[in-house]
Design an enzyme around this catalytic site. Structure first.
Site, mmCIF file in Angstrom:
data_model
loop_
_atom_site.group_PDB
_atom_site.id
_atom_site.type_symbol
_atom_site.label_atom_id
_atom_site.label_comp_id
_atom_site.label_asym_id
_atom_site.label_seq_id
_atom_site.Cartn_x
_atom_site.Cartn_y
_atom_site.Cartn_z
ATOM 1 C CD GLU A 109 -9.718 -53.510 -41.617
ATOM 2 O OE1 GLU A 109 -11.090 -52.689 -41.286
ATOM 3 O OE2 GLU A 109 -8.609 -53.240 -41.455
ATOM 4 C CB CYS A 122 -1.708 -55.078 -47.561
ATOM 5 S SG CYS A 122 -1.243 -55.845 -45.770
ATOM 6 C CB CYS A 129 -4.323 -62.359 -35.420
ATOM 7 S SG CYS A 129 -2.495 -63.505 -35.541
ATOM 8 C CB CYS A 133 2.026 -59.319 -31.921
ATOM 9 S SG CYS A 133 2.621 -60.584 -32.636
ATOM 10 C CB CYS A 136 -0.252 -56.481 -33.659
ATOM 11 S SG CYS A 136 -1.172 -56.988 -34.903
ATOM 12 C CB CYS A 358 2.210 -52.264 -40.868
ATOM 13 S SG CYS A 358 2.768 -53.408 -42.007
HETATM 14 N N1 SAH Z 1 1.094 -62.282 -38.928
HETATM 15 C C1 SAH Z 1 1.970 -61.785 -39.538
HETATM 16 C C2 SAH Z 1 1.414 -61.046 -40.898
HETATM 17 C C3 SAH Z 1 0.749 -59.738 -40.637
HETATM 18 S S1 SAH Z 1 1.389 -58.332 -39.634
HETATM 19 C C4 SAH Z 1 3.081 -61.316 -39.100
HETATM 20 O O1 SAH Z 1 3.028 -61.211 -37.886
HETATM 21 O O2 SAH Z 1 4.223 -61.165 -39.719
HETATM 22 C C5 SAH Z 1 2.404 -57.466 -40.806
HETATM 23 C C6 SAH Z 1 3.490 -56.744 -40.236
HETATM 24 O O3 SAH Z 1 3.154 -55.406 -39.280
HETATM 25 C C7 SAH Z 1 4.147 -57.514 -39.054
HETATM 26 O O4 SAH Z 1 5.620 -57.423 -39.045
HETATM 27 C C8 SAH Z 1 3.936 -57.048 -37.808
HETATM 28 O O5 SAH Z 1 4.516 -57.396 -36.682
HETATM 29 C C9 SAH Z 1 3.712 -55.567 -38.171
HETATM 30 N N2 SAH Z 1 3.051 -54.739 -37.088
HETATM 31 C C10 SAH Z 1 1.862 -55.274 -36.282
HETATM 32 N N3 SAH Z 1 1.445 -54.217 -35.657
HETATM 33 C C11 SAH Z 1 2.145 -53.132 -35.990
HETATM 34 C C12 SAH Z 1 2.157 -51.683 -35.557
HETATM 35 N N4 SAH Z 1 1.052 -51.358 -34.808
HETATM 36 N N5 SAH Z 1 2.719 -50.956 -36.223
HETATM 37 C C13 SAH Z 1 3.693 -51.146 -36.967
HETATM 38 N N6 SAH Z 1 3.942 -52.473 -37.558
HETATM 39 C C14 SAH Z 1 3.048 -53.482 -37.121
HETATM 40 FE FE1 SF4 Z 2 -0.847 -61.741 -35.313
HETATM 41 FE FE2 SF4 Z 2 -0.592 -59.212 -35.525
HETATM 42 FE FE3 SF4 Z 2 1.147 -60.858 -34.525
HETATM 43 FE FE4 SF4 Z 2 0.922 -60.574 -37.055
HETATM 44 S S1 SF4 Z 2 1.557 -59.227 -35.664
HETATM 45 S S2 SF4 Z 2 0.971 -62.449 -35.726
HETATM 46 S S3 SF4 Z 2 -1.276 -60.422 -37.293
HETATM 47 S S4 SF4 Z 2 -1.026 -60.647 -33.594
#
Ligand code: SAH
Ligand code: SF4
Length: 389
Positions: A109, A122, A129, A133, A136, A358
């Site tokens: 996406e 974006c 991934c 996290c 996420c 995000c």
């Molecule tokens: N993998 C990279 C980039 C993609 S995520 C990273 O983790 O930095 C982009 C941003 O969205 C990151 O700061 C991530 O921690 C945040 N993010 C992930 N899940 C989220 C959620 N459910 N609500 C708000 N931000 C989120």
């Molecule tokens: Fe991967 Fe989501 Fe963690 Fe970014 S925030 S490193 S996309 S699992």
């Protein structure tokens, strides 16, 4: 786990069904070598670059600065490919999400977030991934593979197609900025991301400057310096917790690269100054990381690092284990950080109605059954075990 062992679990076919090779994603040098390999002059690469990346042309017949026999020769051997758009969703707030299918059937996406006189795309770096996290949605996706440079550049080109921005208007373009904040961890796919961003930054083509590009990482410490040296793009770091105890849980990569190492890598990020700060992203999770004490600890942690803090209200997804902090908690937190002298804008969630915000990106269905929830738990356990080994 090393930063490179995620490289191409499988590689895309570089040619179409007729054996024609895709030219998108090749560096200038590679394009020159291609021209020589089919008996054309090296300078044809420069002409092609202009048509492909400045004009957005996908059809050699349109490339009228090339003589007809040259165009025919190119059309026999090459294509200028785009991914297939499987879904084109538009949010009530104007945000657009495109679900793109790559030739091997994998989907990613990209999201376009328009503002008054500019817009940010974006971009995804991986299908899914490898990290997990906890907040996420992308991290719950089982299938993971790196995108190659063509697939990363193609997201930008596709967005330009959809926004009607070829040839790139010099001012007021709606695709003015890029954030590597889509699906995936860009520093686990560094080579492809770097190659793609060099193409995107090239002044004779897409021409988006490094000052308008931000790469977000969860903290892949060993790759941060190289990223700054070679690309010199803006860096965003997903921090989200101020103690190792909590960060170990919500961002398992912290067990590999704890806060001390991460902050050290931030301090050493090339080109850092008060005019060029690192953005620290901090997702606000109710009752988890959103107390005034957390805010004060954050200020302390960032001492000596030119920093901005981006507070992100948690974007909920079906089955997510957390809730969004209250508006009041976010405000109190933000005030503490602000009073300590750090800009700390709260990011307005965009495109939530189309699951484009995000951390919501995941190219699978959204409604979850108990069995699916169990499957997600299994995926997370499996990936965490891989991270630990
Ligand atoms: N993998 C990279 C980039 C993609 S995520 C990273 O983790 O930095 C982009 C941003 O969205 C990151 O700061 C991530 O921690 C945040 N993010 C992930 N899940 C989220 C959620 N459910 N609500 C708000 N931000 C989120
Ligand atoms: Fe991967 Fe989501 Fe963690 Fe970014 S925030 S490193 S996309 S699992």
């Amino acid at each position: 786990m090393s930063a490179s062992n995620h490289a191409s679990a499988f590689v895309l076919p570089a040619t179409d069904a007729d054996g024609r090779k895709n030219l998108v994603g090749l560096s200038r040098e590679e394009l020159e070598a291609e021209m020589l390999s089919v008996g054309l002059e090296k300078f044809r690469a420069r002409q092609l670059w202009h048509w492909i990346y400045h004009r957005g042309s996908t059809d050699f017949a349109e490339m009228t600065t090339l003589a007809k026999p040259v165009r025919e020769k190119l059309a026999d051997a090459y294509i200028v490919a785009r991914p297939t758009v499987v879904k084109d969703l538009k949010s009530a707030d104007g945000t657009r999400k495109w679900l793109l299918r790559m030739p091997d059937g994998q989907e990613v996406e990209s999201v376009h977030i328009p503002e008054e006189d500019r817009g940010t795309l974006c971009v995804s770096s991986q299908v899914g991934c490898t990290l997990t996290c906890r907040f996420c949605h992308t991290g719950t996706q089982r299938l993971v593979r790196n995108l190659d440079s063509a697939e990363i550049v193609a997201q930008v080109m596709l967005a330009r197609d959809m926004l009607g921005e070829w040839p790139a208007p010099p001012d007021g373009r709606m695709l003015s900025n890029i954030v590597m904040m889509g699906m995936g961890e860009p520093l686990f796919n560094y080579d492809n991301v770097a190659k793609a961003l060099k193409i995107v930054m090239d002044g004779d083509g897409i021409s988006i400057s490094k000052r308008r590009i931000t790469l977000s990482t969860s903290g892949v410490v060993p790759m941060m310096e190289r990223c700054g040296q070679e690309l010199n793009v803006n860096l965003a770091v997903s921090l989200h917790a101020v103690t190792d105890e909590l960060r170990d849980i919500i961002m398992p990569i912290n067990r590999k690269y704890p806060l001390r190492d991460l902050m050290e890598a931030c301090r050493n990020y090339p080109g850092l100054s008060n005019a060029r700060r690192i953005t620290f992203e901090y997702v606000m999770l109710k009752g988890i990381n959103d107390t005034p004490a957390d805010a004060r600890a954050l200020v302390k942690l960032l001492e000596g690092v030119p920093a901005k803090i981006n507070l992100i209200p948690f974007n909920e997804w079906p089955g997510a284990p957390y809730e969004r902090s209250t508006a009041r908690a976010i405000q109190v937190f933000g005030d503490i950080v602000n009073n300590a002298g750090y800009a700390s804008p709260v990011r307005t969630p965009r495109g939530e109605d189309i699951m484009a915000a995000c951390g919501q990106l995941k190219s699978a269905s959204l409604r979850m059954t108990a069995a699916e929830r169990a499957a997600i738990a299994a995926v997370i356990a499996e990936k965490d075990a891989a991270l630990a080994s």
